[in-house]
Design a protein around this motif. Structure first.
Motif, PDB file in Angstrom:
ATOM      1  N   VAL A  56      65.433  45.630  69.452  1.00  0.00           N
ATOM      2  CA  VAL A  56      65.623  44.268  68.942  1.00  0.00           C
ATOM      3  C   VAL A  56      66.595  44.261  67.773  1.00  0.00           C
ATOM      4  CG1 VAL A  56      64.481  42.283  67.884  1.00  0.00           C
ATOM      5  CG2 VAL A  56      63.347  43.537  69.733  1.00  0.00           C
ATOM      6  N   THR A  57      66.391  45.196  66.824  1.00  0.00           N
ATOM      7  CA  THR A  57      67.227  45.202  65.613  1.00  0.00           C
ATOM      8  C   THR A  57      68.367  46.208  65.673  1.00  0.00           C
ATOM      9  OG1 THR A  57      65.867  46.875  64.524  1.00  0.00           O
ATOM     10  CG2 THR A  57      65.178  44.572  64.287  1.00  0.00           C
ATOM     11  N   GLY A  58      68.249  47.177  66.581  1.00  0.00           N
ATOM     12  CA  GLY A  58      69.235  48.246  66.612  1.00  0.00           C
ATOM     13  C   GLY A  58      69.048  49.252  65.500  1.00  0.00           C
ATOM     14  N   GLU A  59      67.990  49.095  64.698  1.00  0.00           N
ATOM     15  CA  GLU A  59      67.724  49.983  63.573  1.00  0.00           C
ATOM     16  C   GLU A  59      66.722  51.072  63.974  1.00  0.00           C
ATOM     17  OE1 GLU A  59      69.236  49.818  60.614  1.00  0.00           O
ATOM     18  OE2 GLU A  59      70.445  48.163  61.439  1.00  0.00           O
ATOM     19  N   PRO A  60      66.754  52.206  63.264  1.00  0.00           N
ATOM     20  CA  PRO A  60      65.757  53.249  63.532  1.00  0.00           C
ATOM     21  C   PRO A  60      64.352  52.735  63.203  1.00  0.00           C
ATOM     22  CG  PRO A  60      67.580  54.096  62.219  1.00  0.00           C
ATOM     23  CD  PRO A  60      67.715  52.609  62.223  1.00  0.00           C
ATOM     24  N   VAL A  61      63.376  53.155  63.978  1.00  0.00           N
ATOM     25  CA  VAL A  61      61.985  52.801  63.733  1.00  0.00           C
ATOM     26  C   VAL A  61      61.141  54.040  63.968  1.00  0.00           C
ATOM     27  CG1 VAL A  61      61.690  51.964  66.112  1.00  0.00           C
ATOM     28  CG2 VAL A  61      60.078  51.252  64.336  1.00  0.00           C
ATOM     29  N   GLU A  62      60.212  54.319  63.039  1.00  0.00           N
ATOM     30  CA  GLU A  62      59.353  55.494  63.179  1.00  0.00           C
ATOM     31  C   GLU A  62      58.203  55.155  64.129  1.00  0.00           C
ATOM     32  OE1 GLU A  62      57.106  58.975  60.585  1.00  0.00           O
ATOM     33  OE2 GLU A  62      57.484  57.025  59.643  1.00  0.00           O
ATOM     34  N   LEU A  63      58.020  56.007  65.140  1.00  0.00           N
ATOM     35  CA  LEU A  63      57.012  55.776  66.169  1.00  0.00           C
ATOM     36  C   LEU A  63      55.996  56.917  66.204  1.00  0.00           C
ATOM     37  CD1 LEU A  63      59.239  54.540  69.143  1.00  0.00           C
ATOM     38  CD2 LEU A  63      58.024  53.151  67.445  1.00  0.00           C
ATOM     39  N   LEU A  64      54.828  56.588  66.722  1.00  0.00           N
ATOM     40  CA  LEU A  64      53.781  57.569  66.981  1.00  0.00           C
ATOM     41  C   LEU A  64      53.528  57.598  68.483  1.00  0.00           C
ATOM     42  CD1 LEU A  64      51.298  59.375  66.024  1.00  0.00           C
ATOM     43  CD2 LEU A  64      49.957  57.258  66.166  1.00  0.00           C
ATOM     44  N   TRP A  65      53.625  58.791  69.073  1.00  0.00           N
ATOM     45  CA  TRP A  65      53.223  58.982  70.464  1.00  0.00           C
ATOM     46  C   TRP A  65      51.914  59.759  70.431  1.00  0.00           C
ATOM     47  CZ3 TRP A  65      58.299  59.725  68.837  1.00  0.00           C
ATOM     48  CH2 TRP A  65      59.268  58.879  69.411  1.00  0.00           C
ATOM     49  N   VAL A  66      50.872  59.203  71.010  1.00  0.00           N
ATOM     50  CA  VAL A  66      49.549  59.826  70.935  1.00  0.00           C
ATOM     51  C   VAL A  66      48.832  59.653  72.273  1.00  0.00           C
ATOM     52  CG1 VAL A  66      48.549  57.704  69.953  1.00  0.00           C
ATOM     53  CG2 VAL A  66      47.364  59.889  69.638  1.00  0.00           C
ATOM     54  N   LYS A  67      48.076  60.674  72.659  1.00  0.00           N
ATOM     55  CA  LYS A  67      47.332  60.586  73.916  1.00  0.00           C
ATOM     56  C   LYS A  67      46.473  59.330  73.927  1.00  0.00           C
ATOM     57  CE  LYS A  67      43.373  62.025  75.211  1.00  0.00           C
ATOM     58  NZ  LYS A  67      42.126  62.765  75.491  1.00  0.00           N
ATOM     59  N   GLY A  68      46.572  58.568  75.004  1.00  0.00           N
ATOM     60  CA  GLY A  68      45.846  57.313  75.093  1.00  0.00           C
ATOM     61  C   GLY A  68      44.393  57.493  75.493  1.00  0.00           C
ATOM     62  N   SER A  69      43.668  56.409  75.460  1.00  0.00           N
ATOM     63  CA  SER A  69      42.244  56.407  75.791  1.00  0.00           C
ATOM     64  C   SER A  69      42.019  56.871  77.227  1.00  0.00           C
ATOM     65  CB  SER A  69      41.679  54.993  75.614  1.00  0.00           C
ATOM     66  OG  SER A  69      40.318  54.952  75.961  1.00  0.00           O
ATOM     67  N   GLY A  70      41.077  57.811  77.396  1.00  0.00           N
ATOM     68  CA  GLY A  70      40.694  58.255  78.728  1.00  0.00           C
ATOM     69  C   GLY A  70      41.580  59.313  79.341  1.00  0.00           C
ATOM     70  N   GLY A  71      42.668  59.683  78.671  1.00  0.00           N
ATOM     71  CA  GLY A  71      43.577  60.680  79.226  1.00  0.00           C
ATOM     72  C   GLY A  71      43.034  62.092  79.101  1.00  0.00           C
ATOM     73  N   ASP A  72      43.701  63.028  79.771  1.00  0.00           N
ATOM     74  CA  ASP A  72      43.300  64.431  79.753  1.00  0.00           C
ATOM     75  C   ASP A  72      44.477  65.272  79.275  1.00  0.00           C
ATOM     76  OD1 ASP A  72      41.917  66.906  80.427  1.00  0.00           O
ATOM     77  OD2 ASP A  72      43.300  67.005  82.129  1.00  0.00           O
ATOM     78  N   LEU A  73      44.265  66.088  78.256  1.00  0.00           N
ATOM     79  CA  LEU A  73      45.358  66.877  77.694  1.00  0.00           C
ATOM     80  C   LEU A  73      45.977  67.826  78.720  1.00  0.00           C
ATOM     81  CD1 LEU A  73      44.080  67.861  74.130  1.00  0.00           C
ATOM     82  CD2 LEU A  73      45.843  66.206  74.716  1.00  0.00           C
ATOM     83  N   GLY A  74      45.142  68.455  79.522  1.00  0.00           N
ATOM     84  CA  GLY A  74      45.647  69.441  80.456  1.00  0.00           C
ATOM     85  C   GLY A  74      46.579  68.891  81.504  1.00  0.00           C
ATOM     86  N   THR A  75      46.433  67.607  81.828  1.00  0.00           N
ATOM     87  CA  THR A  75      47.266  66.984  82.868  1.00  0.00           C
ATOM     88  C   THR A  75      48.070  65.817  82.316  1.00  0.00           C
ATOM     89  OG1 THR A  75      45.376  65.591  83.500  1.00  0.00           O
ATOM     90  CG2 THR A  75      45.687  67.657  84.712  1.00  0.00           C
ATOM     91  N   LEU A  76      48.179  65.719  80.995  1.00  0.00           N
ATOM     92  CA  LEU A  76      48.846  64.581  80.364  1.00  0.00           C
ATOM     93  C   LEU A  76      50.318  64.493  80.769  1.00  0.00           C
ATOM     94  CD1 LEU A  76      48.367  62.304  78.222  1.00  0.00           C
ATOM     95  CD2 LEU A  76      49.232  63.917  76.511  1.00  0.00           C
ATOM     96  N   THR A  77      50.777  63.288  81.021  1.00  0.00           N
ATOM     97  CA  THR A  77      52.179  62.998  81.273  1.00  0.00           C
ATOM     98  C   THR A  77      52.618  61.927  80.275  1.00  0.00           C
ATOM     99  OG1 THR A  77      51.756  61.197  82.834  1.00  0.00           O
ATOM    100  CG2 THR A  77      51.830  63.436  83.737  1.00  0.00           C
ATOM    101  N   PRO A  78      53.929  61.660  80.171  1.00  0.00           N
ATOM    102  CA  PRO A  78      54.373  60.616  79.233  1.00  0.00           C
ATOM    103  C   PRO A  78      53.706  59.265  79.470  1.00  0.00           C
ATOM    104  CG  PRO A  78      56.236  61.960  79.868  1.00  0.00           C
ATOM    105  CD  PRO A  78      55.086  62.423  80.719  1.00  0.00           C
ATOM    106  N   ALA A  79      53.355  58.959  80.705  1.00  0.00           N
ATOM    107  CA  ALA A  79      52.710  57.676  80.983  1.00  0.00           C
ATOM    108  C   ALA A  79      51.335  57.566  80.320  1.00  0.00           C
ATOM    109  CB  ALA A  79      52.563  57.480  82.497  1.00  0.00           C
TER     110      ALA A  79
END
Length: 694
Positions: A56-79
């Protein structure tokens, strides 16, 4: 501190720094989640912070990527990652209403998402967002939880880790726990992580590699300390008579008890089971303190949410008879239900969800093993894996100190947490055959294979039984993994082979609900050409075979006390008289009457018995491929490749019957839509007037 990653794009790969951050996070997550010593299926979570460009702004924004609810670490994908703006999550500190209302913060995370946000944020999101580190891991390793549940956990933490790891007193997962860990990170710059009392560990790092290394250092250090300083017999001395039975005897006993135990676990709602007889379980059950420790229950929230607060443990030796053990299990079940109801009543208030059932999910039998249960085979298997972790945790804690899990009131708060209830309510409605366990004979090809696939597609766990084990296993693999289907060898003319197939079903899925007598063959010959051997072979496979399978299955269904279905794949030939078919049609008539006889006998046990009468199924049929088709075509004076069309033209609907048509009928007759139907024969012949039932 701002964890900046300029949103650069590599011209050669078109990959951005954000892409690389996600890639490293997924790799770390999968590595940590693939080891059951480190974290359990769907347990724990990992995260990474970095900068991307705000579209929207074209400016840098700090993001957090974190495993979502119900996911499994061993089979985690970006989705499976939730994506949030770090500044907005941290801004929630200004509106945080305090511990008594912190559940409201989960909904607040929705207002901090970046773009479409990815997966739903979990309750642990605050821990990852508020800790001032680029990469954070929260894990449930056995050794870490052993320290976390030890009575002198704070002192052990200091002794084992020095000032590199800081103790955090028990706090339910949520926003306040995130604030607590953030404060520890801020006030202890030398620290690389924490031991969370009663729960697990958290570690961090400025790179993904550093976070991974710090997590592994905490776990490895805890394991090494326990190995070097722990007692040799933390569960007490072995008890005479409670040691593991020999393997074959152990499995036979487990199969004999499985129907009783599934009936116990499925008293309030149906469940699928899983059996485990690993050395970890057998050694624990043989020890003198097993009952005492089991009564304390598990501690890590991920454990008892899947295992209930404590298991049901049989207090008889392995030398007791099956009858004695079954009777005692029923007595203990009544006690367990009363205890669980009392536990609920002690802690429930007007806002608590309704009780979710008072039956155990883990049943322990000394000398035999562990039975675990859930809404499907995977859930049941994972519940067993979690209790294995719990045993390891108890061993570690008792080796160094005294096992002291979180108290009962805290367990109830989590088990009947409004957020947990909301998660359960969001789950899709189960399929019609969910929790049902099906055994289909002759299912490696043709009609049987189509039936097995349809039952599995509707939620059933399926056992494909066939003469050819390799083909049975290949057909099962087409359906899915071993949580969905397995293949077993079974000669239906051999009672011992049938008993073995039923035993394998009981040991793998914990019970049996639905049996399809489909195995068959045919030799198309005139009366004068039919030999005694021809007659005996067809009657052995279909008439005798169906009888033996039904007898073995009925024993299980009656003992379970959960009702069930037995379905015979008979034939229109059971009522239709055609030429050159004496042995086949006579044995199909035998099967047809078995349906009526067993419906009358088993009805008092809630077992329905019905039959399906197909017309000749040419496509995909093993019978037709074995020469039957050529003989029938010769009888009717047509080419073999025209047989299906010929059969179709003699029907009222002018339609060819294929395996999937038969499978559809089997599925329908086994649903609750036919809950009041037994002794019925369903024609699947596109309308053959000569085969109308009278």
């Amino acid at each position: 501190m701002t964890h900046t990653l300029e949103a650069r794009v590599d011209p050669a790969t078109q990959r951005t720094d954000a892409d690389e951050t996600i890639r490293a996070l997924i790799a770390r997550s999968n590595a940590l989640g693939s080891d059951p010593r480190i974290t359990n299926y769907a347990g724990g979570n990992t995260s990474a912070k970095g900068t991307a460009t705000d579209p929207v702004t074209g400016e840098p924004v700090e993001l957090l990527w974190v495993k979502g609810s119900g996911g499994d670490l061993g089979t985690l994908t970006p989705a499976g990652l939730a994506v949030l703006r770090v500044d907005r999550v941290r801004a929630l500190q200004a509106v945080y209403p305090g511990v008594e209302r912190e559940d409201e913060m989960v909904a607040a995370f929705d207002y901090t998402l970046h773009g479409k946000g990815g997966a739903a944020p979990s309750i642990d999101t605050a821990m990852h967002a508020l800790v001032d580190a680029a990469h954070v891991d929260h894990l449930h390793p056995d050794a870490g939880i052993a320290i976390a549940t030890a009575a002198d956990g704070p002192a052990l933490t200091a002794t084992i880790f020095g000032d590199k790891v800081v103790w955090v007193p028990w706090r339910r997962p949520g926003f306040q726990l995130g604030l607590d860990i953030a404060a520890i990170k801020r006030d202890n710059p030398q620290a690389i992580g924490t031991i969370l009392g009663g729960h697990g560990i958290t570690a961090w790092g400025e790179t993904s590699e550093e976070a991974h290394g710090n997590s592994r250092w905490i776990i490895d250090t805890a394991e090494q300390y326990i190995a070097e300083h722990g007692k040799a017999d933390p569960f007490g001395e072995p008890r005479a008579g409670f040691e593991a039975l020999p393997t074959d005897e152990r499995h036979a006993r487990a199969a004999a008890l499985a129907p009783t135990i599934r009936g116990i676990a499925g008293h309030d709602k149906p469940v699928v089971g899983h059996f485990t007889d690993s050395d970890v379980v057998l050694d624990f059950l043989a020890a003198s303190r097993a009952e005492e420790l089991a009564a304390l229950g598990t501690s890590c929230p991920d454990h008892f949410l899947r295992t209930k607060v404590k298991p049901l443990i049989l207090d008889l030796p392995a030398t007791a008879t099956v009858e004695e053990q079954s009777a005692r299990l029923h007595e203990l079940h009544e006690q367990y239900r009363a205890d669980y109801q009392a536990y609920y009543d002690r802690h429930a208030d007007a806002t608590s969800p309704a009780i979710r059932g008072a039956d155990p999910l883990i049943v322990l039998v000394p000398g035999v093993g562990m039975f675990s249960y859930g809404k499907d085979a995977q859930t049941a298997r994972v519940a067993g894996e979690f209790y294995l972790n719990a045993i390891n945790v108890m061993r570690g804690a008792e080796s160094l100190s005294t096992y002291a899990p979180i108290d009962e009131a805290e367990k109830f708060r989590i088990e009947y947490w409004a957020l947990e209830e909301a998660k359960l309510q969001r789950m899709p409605a189960p399929k019609k055959l969910a929790t049902r366990i099906a055994l289909v004979t002759g299912a490696a090809s043709g009609i049987g294979k189509a039936i097995a696939k349809r039952l599995a597609a509707e939620g059933a766990a399926v056992v494909i039984a066939d003469l050819d084990l390799a083909k049975a296993q290949a057909a099962a693999a087409e359906i899915g993994n071993t949580d969905q289907a397995i293949g077993v060898a079974a000669n239906v003319t051999d009672a011992a082979a049938i008993d073995q197939a039923v035993q394998q079903t009981l040991l793998h899925f914990g019970g049996l609900d639905l049996v399809v007598n489909n195995a068959g063959l045919s030799l198309s010959k005139s009366l004068l050409d039919t030999t005694e051997q021809d007659w005996d072979l067809q009657h052995d496979v279909m008439a005798k075979g169906s009888f033996l399978v039904s007898k073995a299955a009925a024993k299980v269904l009656i003992e379970q006390g959960l009702g069930g279905d037995i379905v015979y794949i008979s034939s229109k030939n059971s009522v239709f008289a055609g030429p050159n078919n004496i042995a086949y049609s006579a044995t199909k008539a035998d099967q047809a009457h078995q349906v009526r006889l067993l419906a009358a006998e088993l009805g008092e046990h809630g077992v329905r018995v019905n039959g399906i009468n197909p017309d000749g199924v040419v496509r995909g049929s093993g019978i037709f491929a074995s020469g039957w088709g050529a003989n029938r075509a010769k009888t009717y004076g047509i080419e073999e490749q025209d047989l299906g069309a010929f059969y179709a033209q003699r029907t009222i609907l002018k339609r060819e019957v294929v395996p999937e048509n038969v499978a559809n009928a089997v599925y329908a007759i086994c649903t609750d839509d036919f809950s009041h139907t037994t002794g019925l024969h369903v024609p699947v012949d596109a309308g053959v007037a000569a085969a109308f039932l009278r």
